[in-house]
Each structure stands twice: as structure tokens, then as C-alpha cells.
Design an enzyme around this catalytic site. Structure first.
Site, PDB file in Angstrom:
ATOM      1  N   LYS A  80      72.579 140.997  49.298  1.00  0.00           N
ATOM      2  CA  LYS A  80      73.485 140.174  50.105  1.00  0.00           C
ATOM      3  C   LYS A  80      74.286 141.086  51.025  1.00  0.00           C
ATOM      4  CE  LYS A  80      75.151 135.743  49.947  1.00  0.00           C
ATOM      5  NZ  LYS A  80      74.558 134.506  49.505  1.00  0.00           N
ATOM      6  N   GLY A 180      85.170 121.321  49.661  1.00  0.00           N
ATOM      7  CA  GLY A 180      84.575 122.012  50.799  1.00  0.00           C
ATOM      8  C   GLY A 180      83.455 121.164  51.357  1.00  0.00           C
ATOM      9  N   VAL A 181      83.676 120.601  52.568  1.00  0.00           N
ATOM     10  CA  VAL A 181      82.607 119.770  53.149  1.00  0.00           C
ATOM     11  C   VAL A 181      82.075 120.449  54.414  1.00  0.00           C
ATOM     12  CG1 VAL A 181      82.669 117.418  52.290  1.00  0.00           C
ATOM     13  CG2 VAL A 181      84.524 118.181  53.744  1.00  0.00           C
ATOM     14  N   GLY A 182      81.551 121.656  54.216  1.00  0.00           N
ATOM     15  CA  GLY A 182      80.970 122.429  55.314  1.00  0.00           C
ATOM     16  C   GLY A 182      79.502 122.106  55.490  1.00  0.00           C
ATOM     17  N   ASN A 183      78.740 123.122  55.884  1.00  0.00           N
ATOM     18  CA  ASN A 183      77.325 122.922  56.230  1.00  0.00           C
ATOM     19  C   ASN A 183      76.521 122.274  55.115  1.00  0.00           C
ATOM     20  OD1 ASN A 183      77.271 123.980  58.858  1.00  0.00           O
ATOM     21  ND2 ASN A 183      77.446 126.046  58.017  1.00  0.00           N
ATOM     22  N   VAL A 184      76.623 122.801  53.908  1.00  0.00           N
ATOM     23  CA  VAL A 184      75.814 122.265  52.803  1.00  0.00           C
ATOM     24  C   VAL A 184      76.367 120.912  52.352  1.00  0.00           C
ATOM     25  CG1 VAL A 184      75.043 122.606  50.424  1.00  0.00           C
ATOM     26  CG2 VAL A 184      75.148 124.569  51.977  1.00  0.00           C
ATOM     27  N   ALA A 185      77.674 120.878  52.100  1.00  0.00           N
ATOM     28  CA  ALA A 185      78.236 119.677  51.467  1.00  0.00           C
ATOM     29  C   ALA A 185      78.185 118.456  52.379  1.00  0.00           C
ATOM     30  CB  ALA A 185      79.664 119.953  51.017  1.00  0.00           C
ATOM     31  N   TYR A 186      78.188 118.660  53.700  1.00  0.00           N
ATOM     32  CA  TYR A 186      78.064 117.496  54.578  1.00  0.00           C
ATOM     33  C   TYR A 186      76.734 116.785  54.280  1.00  0.00           C
ATOM     34  CZ  TYR A 186      77.564 114.464  58.567  1.00  0.00           C
ATOM     35  OH  TYR A 186      77.376 113.347  59.341  1.00  0.00           O
TER      36      TYR A 186
HETATM   37  N1  LIG Z   1      74.309 127.490  53.404  1.00  0.00           N
HETATM   38  C1  LIG Z   1      73.414 127.576  52.416  1.00  0.00           C
HETATM   39  O1  LIG Z   1      72.237 127.239  52.594  1.00  0.00           O
HETATM   40  C2  LIG Z   1      73.840 128.049  51.066  1.00  0.00           C
HETATM   41  C3  LIG Z   1      75.166 128.115  50.711  1.00  0.00           C
HETATM   42  N2  LIG Z   1      75.530 128.469  49.445  1.00  0.00           N
HETATM   43  C4  LIG Z   1      76.932 128.510  49.059  1.00  0.00           C
HETATM   44  O2  LIG Z   1      77.502 127.202  49.209  1.00  0.00           O
HETATM   45  C5  LIG Z   1      78.866 127.309  49.614  1.00  0.00           C
HETATM   46  C6  LIG Z   1      79.064 126.566  50.928  1.00  0.00           C
HETATM   47  O3  LIG Z   1      78.224 127.123  51.921  1.00  0.00           O
HETATM   48  P1  LIG Z   1      78.194 126.543  53.409  1.00  0.00           P
HETATM   49  O4  LIG Z   1      78.278 125.073  53.366  1.00  0.00           O
HETATM   50  O5  LIG Z   1      77.037 127.186  54.071  1.00  0.00           O
HETATM   51  O6  LIG Z   1      79.511 127.155  53.994  1.00  0.00           O
HETATM   52  P2  LIG Z   1      80.529 126.531  55.041  1.00  0.00           P
HETATM   53  O7  LIG Z   1      81.401 127.643  55.491  1.00  0.00           O
HETATM   54  O8  LIG Z   1      79.810 125.744  56.086  1.00  0.00           O
HETATM   55  O9  LIG Z   1      81.349 125.507  54.143  1.00  0.00           O
HETATM   56  C7  LIG Z   1      82.336 125.864  53.239  1.00  0.00           C
HETATM   57  C8  LIG Z   1      83.505 124.924  53.462  1.00  0.00           C
HETATM   58  O10 LIG Z   1      84.459 125.193  52.450  1.00  0.00           O
HETATM   59  C9  LIG Z   1      85.747 125.107  53.036  1.00  0.00           C
HETATM   60  N3  LIG Z   1      86.701 125.814  52.187  1.00  0.00           N
HETATM   61  C10 LIG Z   1      86.886 127.156  52.063  1.00  0.00           C
HETATM   62  N4  LIG Z   1      87.857 127.395  51.149  1.00  0.00           N
HETATM   63  C11 LIG Z   1      88.275 126.198  50.697  1.00  0.00           C
HETATM   64  C12 LIG Z   1      89.235 125.781  49.738  1.00  0.00           C
HETATM   65  N5  LIG Z   1      89.971 126.644  49.076  1.00  0.00           N
HETATM   66  N6  LIG Z   1      89.384 124.454  49.502  1.00  0.00           N
HETATM   67  C13 LIG Z   1      88.641 123.547  50.185  1.00  0.00           C
HETATM   68  N7  LIG Z   1      87.730 123.880  51.111  1.00  0.00           N
HETATM   69  C14 LIG Z   1      87.538 125.185  51.356  1.00  0.00           C
HETATM   70  C15 LIG Z   1      85.560 125.682  54.428  1.00  0.00           C
HETATM   71  O11 LIG Z   1      86.585 125.284  55.303  1.00  0.00           O
HETATM   72  C16 LIG Z   1      84.197 125.132  54.804  1.00  0.00           C
HETATM   73  O12 LIG Z   1      84.282 123.892  55.489  1.00  0.00           O
HETATM   74  C17 LIG Z   1      79.151 128.821  49.697  1.00  0.00           C
HETATM   75  O13 LIG Z   1      79.668 129.282  48.476  1.00  0.00           O
HETATM   76  C18 LIG Z   1      77.766 129.428  49.922  1.00  0.00           C
HETATM   77  O14 LIG Z   1      77.691 130.770  49.517  1.00  0.00           O
HETATM   78  C19 LIG Z   1      74.600 128.770  48.485  1.00  0.00           C
HETATM   79  C20 LIG Z   1      73.278 128.715  48.776  1.00  0.00           C
HETATM   80  C21 LIG Z   1      72.787 128.422  50.104  1.00  0.00           C
HETATM   81  C1  LIG Z   2      71.526 130.953  52.348  1.00  0.00           C
HETATM   82  C2  LIG Z   2      70.293 131.427  51.719  1.00  0.00           C
HETATM   83  C3  LIG Z   2      69.203 131.380  52.682  1.00  0.00           C
HETATM   84  C4  LIG Z   2      70.316 132.646  50.917  1.00  0.00           C
HETATM   85  C5  LIG Z   2      71.569 132.970  50.189  1.00  0.00           C
HETATM   86  O1  LIG Z   2      72.226 133.912  50.539  1.00  0.00           O
HETATM   87  C6  LIG Z   2      72.020 132.142  49.069  1.00  0.00           C
HETATM   88  O2  LIG Z   2      71.246 131.340  48.530  1.00  0.00           O
HETATM   89  O3  LIG Z   2      73.185 132.286  48.679  1.00  0.00           O
END
Ligand SMILES: NC(=O)C1=CN([C@@H]2O[C@H](COP(=O)(O)OP(=O)(O)OC[C@H]3O[C@@H](n4cnc5c(N)ncnc54)[C@H](O)[C@@H]3O)[C@@H](O)[C@H]2O)C=CC1
Ligand SMILES: CC(C)CC(=O)C(=O)O
Length: 364
Positions: A80, A180-186
Site C-alpha cells: 500500500k 462515511g458516505v463517500g465513493n464506496v458507501a454511496y
Molecule cells: N474505494 C475502494 O474501492 C475501497 C475502499 N476501501 C476502504 O473503504 C473506506 C472508504 O473508501 P472510499 O469510499 O473510497 O473513500 P472516500 O474518501 O470516497 O469516502 C470516505 C468518506 O468518509 C468520510 N469520513 C472521513 N472521516 C469521517 C468520520 N470521522 N466520520 C464520518 N465520515 C468520515 C469522508 O468525508 C468521505 O466522504 C476506506 O477505509 C477505504 O480504505 C476498501 C477497499 C476498496
Molecule cells: C482500492 C483497491 C483497488 C485496493 C485497495 O487498496 C484496497 O482494497 O484497500
């Protein structure tokens, strides 16, 4: 911190510090274990309170990738990167190009992708300097943003965990608290909404909350309130360590299933929730959809094949729950055993004299 002591404790292979003054790049590439293949794991860009925090995050996330890739049955090791900086202010093209050259210098030992704070556009810039990057734009024959695949895997895994806790895997009428409703959670919220679940959401980003409220009729709460709301399922989808001494007594959910990496602050928190009868879907098993999707690129991306494999996260969670019951251990222990057994089998079957130089990077 005593870095080498830590590296020795969990047997890390390599840590690379990347610095480029002109672009402001300060990055740490951590490679934990390449027994199963090149280390694949995303790049996180975040503002850390200290350099030590950044190093620890990179190391913990890299080790998590070793377990994630092993448990998902991928022929990949764990690594990572973290880039120190504010993704909203500190990004520039030269930074990602400089970072790409560092990745290239590792000659395929490490392959990157997106994580918190980085995007497909950032990966496209990295691709100008190295082939060892996935999750680039579909125009390049790649799989694009991994988040929808991650979300689908979390949704499937959540259903399997719900079956254990509620006797049915239907999420209709279930209350899911999403942190957290970012990329994944949306995208996760979309699947849950379509199945008739009721959503409670929080985020430190007000726009992200508004989008979930507007699109899925979610109820919004303040970030500190999410642990104590009345709900059936808690879905941690922000950053790690949210299952800890302070939050566990507040959690009313019977299931914990979300996308965040490193959800347990310490192993003991996995033991505590197990004793409380909460069904915990181990983070690196339930959130493997993204890495499964980007890993498919290494064989020439086929979305149908990738998503079929993501679906099997349901079976993986079922299997882990079964091992947990059979061996009377928490689910996080059952998952670790499954991953370690696979790594050790491959490690032990490798001859020192008959190394396989085959490189799975067919794009090269
Ligand atoms: N994007 C992916 O495909 C993958 C993501 N993950 C994990 O899933 C989690 C979310 O990833 P993404 O959606 O990509 O990231 P993201 O950055 O798009 O979403 C995270 C959200 O959490 C919010 N946040 C941060 N701290 C907070 C808090 N204390 N309370 C409430 N909200 C908070 C942020 O404002 C953001 O909207 C991360 O831990 C990431 O490592 C794991 C595997 C794959
Ligand atoms: C976002 C993935 C493609 C890889 C990764 O770093 C993860 O699963 O946490």
C-alpha cells in the site's frame, strides 16, 4: 518509533520513502509480503498528524492487503502507499508523475490503484510513467473506479452476515447505519435502498450526506451519533479503528459489515464484539471487491468475470462464519487463519532453486 522492530514483528519485506521537492511528493510505499505474487494495494492521500502516523498507516494497510489478497484467492501479495497531503489542495500532475517513476523503479514488485483521496484521473497520470497501475480509465482497457465493485462486494457480504444474525439474508426493512458516505458507501447505499433497507448516514462532508439524503431518503445524524443510533447493522465506511473501547459500548447493531480497512482498533476489539454476539464480517474479506476487480486487469479486463468473483464474497463470509462457529473463535481469527494457511502452503511449496520468474503482468 523503532521502525525495524515493527517491520520484524510482522515480517515486512520493504518500505520505500519517496520524496520530490519540486512537486511536494512525500510518499511511503510499504510492501508487506510477495509470497503469492506482486504486492497490489491502493494509494491513500491524507493529511496525517505526524510522519509516524503516516508510516504506521501505510504499514497496517499493506499488511491488510496481504491478508485481503490471500483470502480472496488472488495471486497477489500485499502493499500500500500513503501520500502525505490534503487531496483537495496539494495534488498536482508532477506529483503523481514523480510517484509513478518510483513505482516503475520497483520493477513490478508493487502495483497501485485508488484508495481514499485518489481518483481514476490520478491513476491515469501515474500510468504516464509506469505500467504497474490499475484502476485507470476504461479507455485504456482498464476497469476504472473500483468503488462500485467494492460496494457490491460489501452488499453481498452484509447479506451473508445478516443471514447469520437474523435468520434471513433479506435486508428489506433492516436499519443500516452507514459511517462515511463517500465513493464506496454511496453505491452501497444504492444497493441497500433498492432492497428496501432504511438508511441512517453520517459524514464529515455535508455534500456527501445531502446526496445520500436526497437520493435514498436516508436520515442524517452527526458523526459522533452514528455509533449509538438504533439500528440492525453498522456499516463503517470511512477510516479505520472505529471499533474500539469507546464505541463498542454504544453499538446496538447485531451485525458490523462495512468497507473501511482496519476497522478493529486492536485485535482485542474483535474478541469483545464476538463475546457480545455481534456478527462481524472481517473488513478485508468483505471489502475485497475493488481489488478483485482491478486484479482482473492483469489478465485482460473482463467485467463479467470480475463481478462473478466479487459475488463470491457472500460465500467467503459464510465460510468464515462457519469456521468461527466450528472452532469457537471470533470471525477475524477465522479469516486470518484462512489467509495465513494459503500463504504458508504456497511459501512451503516454493523451491529455492526452482524460482518461477513468470510475471503475471500480461500488459507488459
Ligand atoms: N474505494 C475502494 O474501492 C475501497 C475502499 N476501501 C476502504 O473503504 C473506506 C472508504 O473508501 P472510499 O469510499 O473510497 O473513500 P472516500 O474518501 O470516497 O469516502 C470516505 C468518506 O468518509 C468520510 N469520513 C472521513 N472521516 C469521517 C468520520 N470521522 N466520520 C464520518 N465520515 C468520515 C469522508 O468525508 C468521505 O466522504 C476506506 O477505509 C477505504 O480504505 C476498501 C477497499 C476498496
Ligand atoms: C482500492 C483497491 C483497488 C485496493 C485497495 O487498496 C484496497 O482494497 O484497500
Amino acid at each position: 518509533m523503532e521502525l525495524f522492530k515493527y517491520l520484524e514483528q510482522y515480517d515486512y519485506e520493504q518500505v520505500v520513502f519517496c520524496q520530490d521537492e519540486q512537486s511536494g511528493l512525500k510518499a511511503i510505499i510499504a510492501i508487506h509480503d510477495t509470497t503469492l505474487g506482486p504486492a497490489l494495494g491502493g494509494t491513500r492521500m491524507w493529511t496525517y498528524a505526524s510522519e509516524e502516523d503516516a508510516i504506521i498507516d501505510a504499514l497496517r494497510l499493506a499488511r491488510g492487503m496481504t491478508y485481503k489478497n490471500a483470502a480472496a484467492g488472488l495471486n497477489l501479495g500485499g502493499g500500500k502507499t500513503v501520500i502525505i497531503g490534503d487531496p483537495r489542495k496539494d495534488k498536482n500532475e508532477e506529483m503523481f508523475r514523480a510517484f509513478g517513476r518510483y513505482i516503475q523503479s520497483l520493477n513490478g514488485r508493487y502495483i497501485t490503484a485508488e484508495d481514499v483521496g485518489t481518483t481514476v484521473e490520478d491513476m491515469d497520470i501515474i500510468y504516464q510513467e509506469t505500467d504497474y497501475v490499475t484502476g485507470i480509465s476504461p479507455e485504456f482497457g482498464s476497469s476504472g473506479n473500483p468503488s462500485p465493485a467494492t460496494a457490491y462486494g460489501v452488499y453481498r457480504g452484509m447479506k451473508a452476515a445478516a443471514k447469520e444474525a437474523f435468520g434471513t439474508d433479506s435486508l428489506e426493512g433492516k436499519v443500516v447505519a452507514v459511517q462515511g458516505v463517500g465513493n464506496v458507501a454511496y453505491h452501497l447505499c444504492r444497493h441497500l435502498h433498492e432492497e428496501g433497507a432504511r438508511l441512517i448516514v453520517t459524514d464529515i462532508n455535508k455534500e456527501a450526506v445531502k446526496r445520500a439524503v436526497d437520493d435514498f431518503g436516508a436520515k442524517a445524524v452527526d458523526p459522533d451519533e452514528i455509533y449509538s443510533v438504533d439500528c440492525d447493522i453498522y456499516a463503517p465506511c470511512a477510516l479505520g479503528a472505529t471499533i474500539n473501547d469507546e464505541t463498542i459500548p454504544q453499538i446496538k447493531a447485531k451485525v458490523i459489515a462495512g468497507s473501511a480497512n482496519n476497522q478493529l482498533k486492536e485485535s482485542k476489539h474483535g474478541d469483545i464484539i464476538h463475546e457480545k454476539g455481534i456478527v462481524y464480517a472481517p473488513d478485508y474479506v468483505i471489502n475485497a471487491g475493488g481489488v478483485i476487480n482491478v486484479a482482473d486487469e492483469l489478465y485482460g479486463y473482463n467485467r463479467e468475470r470480475a463481478m462473478k468473483k466479487v459475488e463470491t464474497i457472500y460465500d467467503a463470509i459464510e465460510k468464515i462464519i462457519e469456521i468461527s462457529r466450528r472452532d469457537q473463535v471470533p470471525t477475524y481469527v477465522a479469516a486470518d487463519r484462512m489467509a495465513e494457511e494459503r500463504i504458508n502452503r504456497v511459501r512451503n511449496s516454493r523451491s529455492q532453486f526452482l524460482r518461477n520468474e513468470h510475471n503475471i503482468l500480461t500488459r507488459k
